[in-house]
Design an enzyme around this catalytic site. Structure first.
Site, PDB file in Angstrom:
ATOM      1  N   VAL A   1      85.944  56.796  22.672  1.00 35.60           N
ATOM      2  CA  VAL A   1      85.421  56.912  24.035  1.00 35.60           C
ATOM      3  C   VAL A   1      85.763  58.260  24.654  1.00 35.60           C
ATOM      4  O   VAL A   1      84.907  58.959  25.190  1.00 35.60           O
ATOM      5  CB  VAL A   1      85.977  55.771  24.922  1.00 35.60           C
ATOM      6  CG1 VAL A   1      85.545  55.956  26.364  1.00 35.60           C
ATOM      7  CG2 VAL A   1      85.509  54.430  24.389  1.00 35.60           C
TER       8      VAL A   1
ATOM      9  N   CYS B   1      85.481  45.390  21.200  1.00 33.93           N
ATOM     10  CA  CYS B   1      84.684  45.092  22.397  1.00 33.93           C
ATOM     11  C   CYS B   1      84.329  43.612  22.476  1.00 33.93           C
ATOM     12  O   CYS B   1      84.927  42.868  23.242  1.00 33.93           O
ATOM     13  CB  CYS B   1      83.412  45.948  22.405  1.00 33.93           C
ATOM     14  SG  CYS B   1      83.720  47.705  22.650  1.00 33.93           S
TER      15      CYS B   1
ATOM     16  N   ASP C   1      96.045  63.830  24.175  1.00 28.54           N
ATOM     17  CA  ASP C   1      96.396  62.656  23.395  1.00 28.54           C
ATOM     18  C   ASP C   1      97.839  62.807  22.927  1.00 28.54           C
ATOM     19  O   ASP C   1      98.285  63.926  22.628  1.00 28.54           O
ATOM     20  CB  ASP C   1      95.461  62.507  22.182  1.00 28.54           C
ATOM     21  CG  ASP C   1      95.432  61.074  21.651  1.00 28.54           C
ATOM     22  OD1 ASP C   1      94.405  60.413  21.807  1.00 28.54           O
ATOM     23  OD2 ASP C   1      96.451  60.634  21.087  1.00 28.54           O
TER      24      ASP C   1
ATOM     25  N   ARG D   1      89.225  48.270  13.461  1.00 28.17           N
ATOM     26  CA  ARG D   1      89.993  47.519  14.454  1.00 28.17           C
ATOM     27  C   ARG D   1      89.471  46.080  14.550  1.00 28.17           C
ATOM     28  O   ARG D   1      88.291  45.844  14.690  1.00 28.17           O
ATOM     29  CB  ARG D   1      89.896  48.187  15.831  1.00 28.17           C
ATOM     30  CG  ARG D   1      90.617  49.520  15.934  1.00 28.17           C
ATOM     31  CD  ARG D   1      90.408  50.159  17.295  1.00 28.17           C
ATOM     32  NE  ARG D   1      89.008  50.504  17.524  1.00 28.17           N
ATOM     33  CZ  ARG D   1      88.547  50.992  18.680  1.00 28.17           C
ATOM     34  NH1 ARG D   1      89.358  51.181  19.686  1.00 28.17           N
ATOM     35  NH2 ARG D   1      87.260  51.275  18.810  1.00 28.17           N
TER      36      ARG D   1
ATOM     37  N   THR E   1      88.497  49.254  29.161  1.00 27.12           N
ATOM     38  CA  THR E   1      88.065  47.921  29.557  1.00 27.12           C
ATOM     39  C   THR E   1      89.249  47.084  30.030  1.00 27.12           C
ATOM     40  O   THR E   1      90.273  46.999  29.344  1.00 27.12           O
ATOM     41  CB  THR E   1      87.379  47.210  28.380  1.00 27.12           C
ATOM     42  OG1 THR E   1      86.251  47.982  27.973  1.00 27.12           O
ATOM     43  CG2 THR E   1      86.923  45.814  28.786  1.00 27.12           C
TER      44      THR E   1
ATOM     45  N   THR F   1      92.666  49.219  25.097  1.00 20.69           N
ATOM     46  CA  THR F   1      93.225  48.036  25.770  1.00 20.69           C
ATOM     47  C   THR F   1      92.997  46.828  24.865  1.00 20.69           C
ATOM     48  O   THR F   1      92.039  46.071  25.053  1.00 20.69           O
ATOM     49  CB  THR F   1      92.569  47.813  27.149  1.00 20.69           C
ATOM     50  OG1 THR F   1      91.144  47.941  27.020  1.00 20.69           O
ATOM     51  CG2 THR F   1      93.078  48.813  28.164  1.00 20.69           C
TER      52      THR F   1
END
Length: 436
Positions: free
Chosen positions: A21, A272, A39, A343, A125, A90
Site C-alpha cells: 500500500v 483483506c 520503513d 500472508r 484498515t 493491521t
C-alpha cells in the site's frame, strides 16, 4: 488552519510503511511533492533506494519518475514532514482479534515528530472508531499536542484523516491512481485539504466522507461483503458436491440472469477479505451486537482448506491409494493467483490436514522466492516437480504459469494411479477427479 488549497512548495509528505500500500502512494506523491518513504526495515529501504521492489508492485523505471522521493529508516529524517500517511499492516492475533501493534508503533514514532498544524492520515484498515479511539490518544500523549476535530480551532494541535487503502495485490493493471479514493478529515477544512491532496494524484477521482468513522466503516464493509459472497458460493459448493452435481455449471447457468452476482468458490486468505470482517465483528461485539452472519461466513470460509484436503483423501481412498506416507503435490501457495503475497494463505490449511493423516505434501509455486517462504512457513517447497512421483495433485492457486503448463504436463507429475483435484476450475470438469 483556514487554507485548503495545496501549496506544492509547502507540502512535505512522509509515508510510513512501504509495503503493497505505502510504496505505490510514495511513488505517486513523490512525482509532485517532497516525499519521504519511511520503513523500519532497513533491508527494505536499501532495496528501494536501489530502485528494486521485491513485491513487484513498482518497476525500476517507475522509481525514476519520482524525482522528489527519498527512502529512509531514520526517524529524524522525516521530522520535517507536515503530512504523515500511515500504511502499516493491521493483521489479526491468534484469536482472530485485531492486532494494532504496528499501528500503535507508527503512532509512537509520529507522535515524537509532529508539530502544530501537522496532519496524520491513516490508510491501514481498522474498525470504525479506531483512529480516534486508539491512534489519537497515543499521538496526543507523546506529542503533547491537542487533537483538533469538528469545529475546534487551536494554535497548538494536530489534525487527522482517514483514507482507506483499496489496493488489490497481484492486479498490476489497476494502479493506485486508477482506483476511486475515499477521504475524510477531523475538521471540514482538513477534510477538504486531504481530499485535494489525493485528487492531485488520483485520476479516478475521490469521494469525501462526512467523518473519519464513516470512512473507516465504508472500508471494512467492502471486504466483509466480498467475504460473505464467497462464503455463500462455498456453501453452494458443499451442497452441490454432496448432491453429485457440478457447481461451476450451476453458477454459469445462474449467471445468465441479469441480476445474479457471479462469484466462484475458493480459499479466502490474504490480508483483506479474510481479515477485515473480524475487525468489524470485534467492534460489533464490543457494542453488544453479535454479528451472526459475518462470523458464520468466516466459519465457512475458514473450513474450505480442510474440505479440499478431505475431498482429495476421500477420492484417494476410493481408488485404494493408501494415505499413510502418500506423496501429494500442492500446486500454488500464495493467497491468490499471480501474486507473490503469502500472508494468511489458506493453502496452509490443506497442508496441515493432509499431514495430520500421514500424507507427505510437496509445494510447488514457481512465482515464489523459496528462501523467504521457507523462513515464514514450515513446508516442503520444491523447485520443480518430478514425473510420476505423486499419489495426488491439488491445483490450489490459479497461476497463469500452471495454465501454460497444460493439463497433460501437470498430470504427468502423478503416478499411473493418482487423483487430480482442481480447486479453482482451471481445467475442464472431465479432466479432473474432483473440484470445489
Amino acid at each position: 488552519m483556514k487554507k485548503t488549497k495545496l501549496n506544492h512548495d509547502e507540502v512535505r509528505i512522509a509515508v510510513v510503511g512501504l509495503g503493497y500500500v505505502g510504496l505505490p502512494l510514495a511513488i505517486e506523491f513523490g512525482k509532485k511533492f517532497v516525499t519521504y518513504g519511511f520503513d523500519i526495515n532497513k533491508d527494505r529501504i536499501k532495496e528501494l533506494s536501489n530502485s528494486y521492489d521485491e513485491t513487484e508492485s513498482i518497476s525500476s523505471e517507475e522509481f525514476k519518475l519520482s524525482s522528489y522521493l527519498s527512502f529512509t529508516s531514520d526517524q529524524k529524517s522525516i521530522a520535517t514532514a507536515n503530512i504523515y500517511i500511515v500504511a502499516v499492516p493491521t493483521p489479526l492475533d491468534i484469536n482472530n482479534q485485531p492486532d494494532l501493534n504496528n499501528l500503535r508503533g507508527a503512532c509512537k514514532i509520529i507522535g515524537g515528530l509532529i508539530d502544530p498544524d501537522d496532519i496524520i492520515i491513516f490508510e491501514s484498515t481498522v474498525y470504525p472508531g479506531a483512529t480516534e479511539e486508539v491512534c489519537v490518544p497515543i499521538l496526543e500523549q507523546i506529542s503533547g499536542l491537542t487533537y483538533i476535530e469538528g469545529s475546534q480551532s487551536s494554535n497548538n494541535g494536530f489534525y487527522c484523516g482517514y483514507s482507506p487503502e483499496r489496493f488489490a495485490p497481484g492486479e498490476h493493471e489497476k494502479k493506485v491512481t486508477e482506483i476511486i479514493k475515499v477521504t475524510s478529515g477531523s475538521t471540514s477544512e482538513i477534510a477538504e485539504k486531504i481530499n485535494n491532496l489525493y485528487q492531485s494524484i488520483i485520476t479516478a477521482g475521490t469521494v469525501m466522507a462526512s467523518s473519519i468513522k464513516v470512512a473507516e466503516a465504508a472500508k471494512v464493509i467492502e471486504n466483509t461483503q466480498r467475504d460473505l459472497n464467497i462464503a455463500l458460493v462455498n456453501e453452494f459448493a458443499l451442497i452441490f458436491n454432496k448432491l453429485g452435481i457440478d457447481t461451476e455449471e450451476i453458477l454459469n447457468i445462474a449467471s445468465t440472469k441479469w441480476n445474479f452476482a457471479a462469484h466462484t468458490p475458493g480459499l479466502v486468505g490474504g490480508h483483506c477479505i479474510g481479515v477485515d470482517p473480524y475487525y468489524l465483528a470485534f467492534k460489533a461485539i464490543e457494542s453488544n451486537i453479535y454479528p451472526q452472519l459475518i462470523l458464520s461466513g468466516r466459519e465457512i470460509n475458514n473450513k474450505m482448506g480442510q474440505y479440499v484436503a478431505d475431498q482429495t483423501m476421500q477420492l484417494m481412498t476410493q481408488r485404494s491409494i493408501p494415505l499413510l506416507n502418500s506423496k501429494i503435490l500442492i500446486m500454488g501457495f500464495t493467497f491468490k493467483e499471480d501474486c507473490k503475497d503469502i500472508r494468511n494463505t489458506k493453502v496452509m490449511d490443506i497442508i496441515k490436514e493432509l499431514t495430520n493423516f500421514g500424507c507427505i505434501a510437496d509445494v510447488y509455486d514457481p512465482i515464489l522466492d523459496t528462501e523467504a517462504t521457507l523462513d515464514e512457513y514450515d513446508i516442503n517447497l520444491i523447485d520443480e516437480p518430478e514425473l510420476n512421483q505423486y499419489d495426488a495433485i491439488i491445483l490450489a492457486v490459479k497461476h497463469k504459469k500452471f495454465f501454460d503448463l497444460g493439463i497433460d504436463k501437470i498430470k504427468s507429475f502423478g503416478k499411473e494411479k493418482h487423483v487430480f483435484f482442481d480447486v479453482k476450475y482451471m481445467f475442464d470438469r472431465e479432466d479432473t477427479d474432483g473440484r470445489m
